[in-house]
Every structure is written in structure tokens, then in C-alpha cells.
Design a protein around this motif. Structure first.
Motif, short mmCIF file in Angstrom:
data_model
loop_
_atom_site.label_atom_id
_atom_site.label_comp_id
_atom_site.label_asym_id
_atom_site.label_seq_id
_atom_site.Cartn_x
_atom_site.Cartn_y
_atom_site.Cartn_z
N LEU A 195 2.34 6.98 -1.53
CA LEU A 195 3.44 7.96 -0.73
C LEU A 195 2.48 9.28 -1.56
O LEU A 195 3.00 9.93 -0.11
CB LEU A 195 4.45 8.15 -2.61
CG LEU A 195 6.16 8.23 -2.32
CD1 LEU A 195 6.12 7.93 -1.07
CD2 LEU A 195 6.70 7.90 -3.34
N GLU A 196 1.55 9.65 -1.67
CA GLU A 196 0.68 11.22 -1.60
C GLU A 196 0.30 11.32 -0.14
O GLU A 196 0.41 12.44 -0.15
CB GLU A 196 0.25 10.87 -3.29
CG GLU A 196 0.94 11.61 -4.35
CD GLU A 196 1.63 13.11 -4.48
OE1 GLU A 196 1.07 13.49 -3.55
OE2 GLU A 196 1.93 12.81 -5.30
N MET A 197 -0.28 10.28 -0.19
CA MET A 197 -1.42 10.18 0.91
C MET A 197 -0.30 10.23 2.26
O MET A 197 -0.78 11.39 3.29
CB MET A 197 -2.19 9.00 1.54
CG MET A 197 -3.28 9.01 0.79
SD MET A 197 -3.99 7.27 0.63
CE MET A 197 -5.04 7.26 1.83
N SER B 150 8.55 5.69 5.52
CA SER B 150 8.24 3.98 5.04
C SER B 150 8.45 3.42 4.10
O SER B 150 8.28 2.68 3.41
CB SER B 150 7.64 3.45 7.02
OG SER B 150 6.34 3.88 5.84
N VAL B 151 7.07 4.71 3.37
CA VAL B 151 6.89 4.28 2.00
C VAL B 151 7.65 4.47 0.70
O VAL B 151 7.67 3.39 -0.68
CB VAL B 151 5.72 4.99 1.58
CG1 VAL B 151 4.77 4.93 0.17
CG2 VAL B 151 4.48 4.92 3.14
N GLU B 152 8.52 5.44 1.66
CA GLU B 152 9.35 5.68 0.33
C GLU B 152 10.06 4.25 -0.06
O GLU B 152 10.98 3.32 -0.90
CB GLU B 152 10.23 6.94 0.64
CG GLU B 152 10.02 8.01 -0.01
CD GLU B 152 10.71 8.85 0.58
OE1 GLU B 152 10.19 10.49 0.18
OE2 GLU B 152 11.82 9.04 1.08
N PHE B 153 11.04 3.55 0.96
CA PHE B 153 11.08 2.57 1.03
C PHE B 153 10.73 1.26 0.56
O PHE B 153 11.25 0.61 -0.06
CB PHE B 153 11.74 1.92 2.66
CG PHE B 153 13.26 2.55 3.17
CD1 PHE B 153 14.42 1.19 2.59
CD2 PHE B 153 13.40 3.13 3.77
CE1 PHE B 153 15.64 1.26 3.21
CE2 PHE B 153 14.68 4.09 4.26
CZ PHE B 153 15.66 2.58 3.79
N ALA B 154 9.20 0.65 0.90
CA ALA B 154 8.46 -0.54 0.40
C ALA B 154 8.59 -0.12 -1.36
O ALA B 154 8.51 -0.89 -1.90
CB ALA B 154 6.89 0.01 1.50
N ARG B 155 8.99 0.88 -1.37
CA ARG B 155 8.30 1.28 -2.74
C ARG B 155 9.87 0.61 -4.15
O ARG B 155 9.58 0.57 -4.42
CB ARG B 155 7.55 2.96 -3.73
CG ARG B 155 7.46 2.81 -4.92
CD ARG B 155 7.42 4.31 -5.47
NE ARG B 155 7.83 5.50 -5.49
CZ ARG B 155 7.88 6.19 -5.90
NH1 ARG B 155 6.73 6.48 -6.86
NH2 ARG B 155 9.41 7.37 -5.96
N ASN B 156 11.00 1.69 -3.26
CA ASN B 156 11.80 1.93 -3.74
C ASN B 156 12.18 0.12 -4.13
O ASN B 156 13.42 -0.16 -5.11
CB ASN B 156 13.04 2.51 -3.02
CG ASN B 156 12.96 3.74 -3.41
OD1 ASN B 156 12.61 4.32 -4.49
ND2 ASN B 156 13.15 4.98 -2.96
N HIS B 157 11.56 -0.54 -2.66
CA HIS B 157 11.95 -2.36 -2.11
C HIS B 157 11.07 -3.23 -2.87
O HIS B 157 11.50 -4.23 -2.55
CB HIS B 157 12.88 -2.14 -1.48
CG HIS B 157 14.22 -1.26 -0.99
ND1 HIS B 157 15.76 -1.57 -1.52
CD2 HIS B 157 14.34 -0.30 -0.42
CE1 HIS B 157 16.26 -0.63 -1.22
NE2 HIS B 157 15.51 0.16 -0.56
N ASN B 158 10.11 -2.54 -3.54
CA ASN B 158 9.27 -3.09 -3.85
C ASN B 158 8.81 -4.57 -2.62
O ASN B 158 8.54 -5.43 -3.04
CB ASN B 158 9.10 -4.53 -4.94
CG ASN B 158 8.49 -4.29 -5.61
OD1 ASN B 158 7.15 -3.89 -5.00
ND2 ASN B 158 7.48 -5.27 -6.26
N ASP C 31 2.50 -2.93 -5.08
CA ASP C 31 2.86 -2.23 -6.49
C ASP C 31 2.06 -2.46 -7.36
O ASP C 31 1.97 -1.93 -8.90
CB ASP C 31 4.60 -2.24 -6.90
CG ASP C 31 4.56 -4.15 -7.66
OD1 ASP C 31 3.48 -4.64 -7.28
OD2 ASP C 31 5.45 -4.28 -7.92
N GLN C 32 0.84 -2.50 -7.51
CA GLN C 32 -0.65 -3.03 -8.43
C GLN C 32 -0.55 -2.24 -8.91
O GLN C 32 -1.11 -1.12 -8.16
CB GLN C 32 -1.11 -4.15 -7.45
CG GLN C 32 -1.83 -3.38 -6.23
CD GLN C 32 -3.47 -2.55 -6.74
OE1 GLN C 32 -4.28 -3.56 -7.22
NE2 GLN C 32 -4.03 -1.49 -6.02
#
Ligand code: ADP
Ligand code: ASP
Ligand code: MG
Length: 419
Positions: A204-206, A218-226, A245-246
Motif C-alpha cells: 500500500l505504501e509502495m 487494487s491494493v486497498e481492495f486486496a487488503r480490505n478483503h484479504n 497479509d503475512q
């Protein structure tokens, strides 16, 4: 037999740039399908199609209503989706294409950078249940007012991850023209190191710092929905980088990457009266026009006036220019200047939280390279500076070496030219 996995595969523009590439992609989709997986494919527009459509609009018109612009630029992905289904038909794979609207990708009404509100996906689910491969046009949706919208540059990544989240896919593969996520853009830092794993927060930071390898949303979605995301090459097909999420392990380096971004411009408002309400007036205007302001610097006041500089996307300059000009006149500033010849360079790393002295070492490294720092901003796991664009490569390579990230060998996989 293993239970069926559902895999969403997104292919970037270079990966589907010409008929040979389109057929190579179809082969990989067919291969994935024949291994017993359900497959949803999200293709980008071929090669430079989106850039060319934007250029065409610029050649025809100055006005470019957002609705019509989106009608135009979303066509690139429709070309790809239909051609890919044809190439799949040649391989004996039953496939069906859907526009974003047909797939039920519902967005807000912000033409040019619409946000996905919901993915209905009914037709996609039905087609999957009927044993078909689904090909969904990237980068687009339909607004609640039933207008076609586009999701912003790089938006096909977001389509893919949002679909993967909504369909509860097992993974989302992002096929591109490099072999994974690296410690820096390998086109700029050949010594960049491939990262086997990156966690969502670092990615997300990158992405937020401007690394275009994955679109921020896309990274926000990936993180929010794992959703586990696998970034990999459509040219070598080798395993790439898993974004998950590791947690980080203790042995990982403090700094995971150097991020470079040349998509922003710097605007300076000169001799602004130093009194309450000035910054509010300026940035409210830009926010209302949906311009994403990034870094902001206000100098100390001299003789009751101060300079305010900020960075923002080059692509929004035309919109911002009139707003900034109007506000500057209203508040009695002396003038406005623009500099589009800038670069933003960021260091990202979760280990930064607990390691003092990273900023000092970064500034010393840049000083030793005679790179002048124009702006600085930080978060808990990122430090960004703005410099002149001419120093970008030198600065990025020096930082990469100074923070011990060099791989010891130059990037060796094919690095396709971006036609
Ligand atoms: P696509 O068309 O496949 O979506 P993009 O241009 O959006 O491709 O993203 C891939 C490009 O991202 C690579 O060609 C590379 O130059 C650039 N890039 C920037 N930062 C990185 C990074 N840290 N790791 C890998 N690639 C990066
Ligand atoms: N074709 C769009 C673009 O060039 C979307 C994408 O490729 O992700 O920005
Ligand atoms: Mg991209």
C-alpha cells in the motif's frame, strides 16, 4: 480430485500488445482452465491504446466532457476482451466477454477516476457455473446514474482484485512485463531485487508512493478483503511476488524498497498573505474538483507573506490551473508557478518504525550525489522527497545501494519495450 479453484487473471497492456501476445495469453488461460480451475480474465487495452485514445481526444477537442471521455477510453479494453475470447475459441475453450457494466461493476459518478462501490457479478457467476471462462473488460464500470465510467490509469488492476474479492476467488494473478514486485523499478535500478513476498501494508505504501506495478486502489481492495495477489510475468511465466497479509519476519531488511514517481507536478503560489483561512480556501477548491494533492510545504513567513508549494498529478494540471489561478488572485498572492520536471523518490519499509536514523542516512546519500531536496514528507513506514527529475536515476540507484538492497546482478528477464 482437488476442489476447483477460482483464479482471476489480469493481463496488462504490454502483455496483450499484439496478436502474438494475445494468443500467448490465451494459451496461458487455456492451460489454467485445463488444470481444472475456474478462470476469470481481466485484460487491459492493447499496448498504448489508452494513451492513443487520450491523444486522439486532445487532437479533436479542448472541452472533453468526462462522460464522453469515458465512452472513448473504455473502448480499449472492449477490443481486448473480444479478441481474447476469439483466441480462446481457437483453442477450444468456451469463453464469454463482458463489459464492466455487464459484469455489474457499479461505481460512483466521478468520470475519469470512478470508485467501485459494488461488484454484482451475477452474469459472471452464471457463466462460470455453465463452465465458461469469463473475460471482463478492465478499467471500467457503470455509475449509479447508469453512465459508463473509467477507474483511472492502471485501473484494470482494481477491476481484477475487486472481482476476485466479490467472487471469493482463491487468488488474483496480475500478469505484467516484469517478473514480480522488486525493491525498485528494474527499469530504473537494474540491481533491483525481486521480493518473494510483500505484505499489504508495505505494498500500500509502495503503491501510494507512486510505484505503478500495482494500482493503489487494487491494493486497498486486496487488503480490505484479504485477497492474495500474485504479481508475475506474462513473458517468462515464472512464479513472481505474493502480496498477502503475512507478517514480516525478523530477518527482513529495514527498507523493502525505493519507489520512484514522475507523474506529479509541483505548483508554487508565491507571496501568499500569512493569515488564517488561506490554505483552506486553496485546498477546498482543489478537493471539490477531485484533484488529489499529495505533498504540501509552506515556508516560514517573511514580511507577512509566505510561499505554498504542493504536488499533484500532472494529468490533473489543466483542472487545477484555473482553480489555483482564481484562488491566488482572490487571496492577493503575487503569482503561481509550475514545475513538471520533478521526481518523487520514496523509501518504504515496515522496519523503519523501529529504526531511527533512516531519514538522516537518506538525506546524506542524496547530498553525496549532489541531489537537491525540494520537499520532504514522511509516514510511519515511508519517507518521500521531491527532487529535480534529472537526478532521479542517480538518486534511486545510490539509495538502493546505500540501504543494502542491491541484488549483485542486473535484472535479467526480458524487459519488453513499452510500445
Ligand atoms: P501493466 O501494463 O502490466 O499494468 P504497468 O506499467 O502498470 O504494467 O506496471 C509494470 C511496470 O511497473 C514495470 O514495467 C516496471 O517498470 C514498473 N515498476 C515500478 N516499480 C516497480 C517495482 N517495485 N517492481 C516491479 N516493477 C515496477
Ligand atoms: N488501459 C488502462 C490504462 O492504460 C487501464 C490499465 O491498463 O490498467 O491506464
Ligand atoms: Mg498497470
Amino acid at each position: 480430485m482437488d476442489p476447483v479453484a477460482l483464479i482471476v487473471q489480469k493481463y496488462g497492456g504490454t502483455s496483450v500488445a499484439d496478436p502474438d501476445r494475445m494468443r500467448a495469453v490465451a494459451e496461458n488461460v487455456a492451460f489454467t482452465r485445463r488444470h481444472g480451475n475456474d478462470v476469470v480474465v481481466v485484460p487491459s487495452a492493447m499496448g498504448k491504446t489508452t494513451d492513443n485514445l487520450i491523444k486522439l481526444a486532445n487532437d479533436v477537442s479542448k472541452t472533453q466532457p468526462g462522460r464522453e471521455m469515458d465512452m472513448l477510453i473504455t473502448t480499449g479494453e472492449r477490443i481486448s476482451m473480444s479478441l481474447l475470447c476469439m483466441a480462446l475459441a481457437d483453442l477450444g475453450i468456451e469463453a464469454v466477454s463482458f463489459t464492466g457494466s455487464q459484469a455489474g461493476i457499479i461505481t460512483d459518478s466521478m468520470h475519469g477516476k470512478a470508485k467501485i462501490l459494488e461488484v454484482k457479478g451475477d452474469r459472471v457467476r452464471e457463466a462460470l457455473a455453465a463452465g465458461k471462462v469469463c473475460v471482463v473488460a478492465g478499467f471500467q464500470g457503470i455509475s449509479i446514474e447508469k453512465e459508463i465510467t473509467s477507474l483511472g490509469r492502471g485501473g484494470s488492476d482494481t477491476t481484477a482484485v475487486a472481482l476476485a474479492a466479490s467472487l471469493a476467488a482463491d487468488s488474483c494473478e496480475i500478469y505484467t512485463d516484469v517478473t514480480g514486485v522488486f525493491s525498485a523499478d528494474p527499469r530504473i535500478v537494474p540491481q533491483a531485487r525481486k521480493l518473494a513476498r510483500v505484505n499489504f501494508d508495505e505494498m500500500l505504501e509502495m503503491a501510494g508512493a507512486g510505484s505503478r506495478v500495482l494500482a493503489l486502489r487494487s491494493v486497498e481492495f486486496a487488503r480490505n478483503h484479504n485477497v492474495p495477489v500474485h504479481v508475475r510475468s506474462a513473458f517468462t511465466w515464472e512464479p513472481g511476488t505474493w502480496v498477502t497479509d503475512q507478517e514480516r519476519s525478523m530477518e527482513e531488511p529495514i527498507i523493502s524498497g525505493v519507489v520512484t514517481d514522475t507523474t506529479e507536478s509541483k505548483v508554487t503560489i508565491v507571496a501568499v498573505p500569512d493569515r488564517p483561512g488561506i490554505a483552506a480556501a486553496l485546498f477546498e477548491g482543489l478537493a471539490a474538483a477531485n484533484v488529489n494533492v499529495d505533498m504540501i510545504v509552506q515556508n516560514t513567513s517573511q514580511d507577512g507573506t509566505t510561499d505554498i508549494s504542493f504536488t499533484m498529478p500532472k494529468a490533473d494540471m489543466a483542472t487545477a490551473e484555473s482553480i489555483v489561478g482564481r484562488v491566488a488572485a482572490e487571496i492577493g498572492a503575487r503569482g503561481v508557478s509550475h514545475d513538471s520536471d520533478i521526481a518523487k523518490i520514496s523509501l518504504v519499509g515496515a522496519g523503519m518504525k523501529t529504526s531511527p536514523g533512516i531519514a538522516a542516512k537518506m538525506f546524506r546519500t542524496l547530498a553525496d550525489e549532489s541531489v537537491n531536496i525540494e520537499m520532504i514528507s514522511t509516514s510511519t513506514i515511508r519517507i518521500s522527497v521531491v527532487t529535480a527529475a534529472s537526478g532521479l536515476e542517480r538518486a534511486a540507484r545510490a539509495l538502493h545501494t546505500a540501504f543494502g538492497l542491491d541484488s549483485g546482478q542486473a535484472y535479467s528477464a526480458p524487459l519488453p519495450e513499452r510500445k
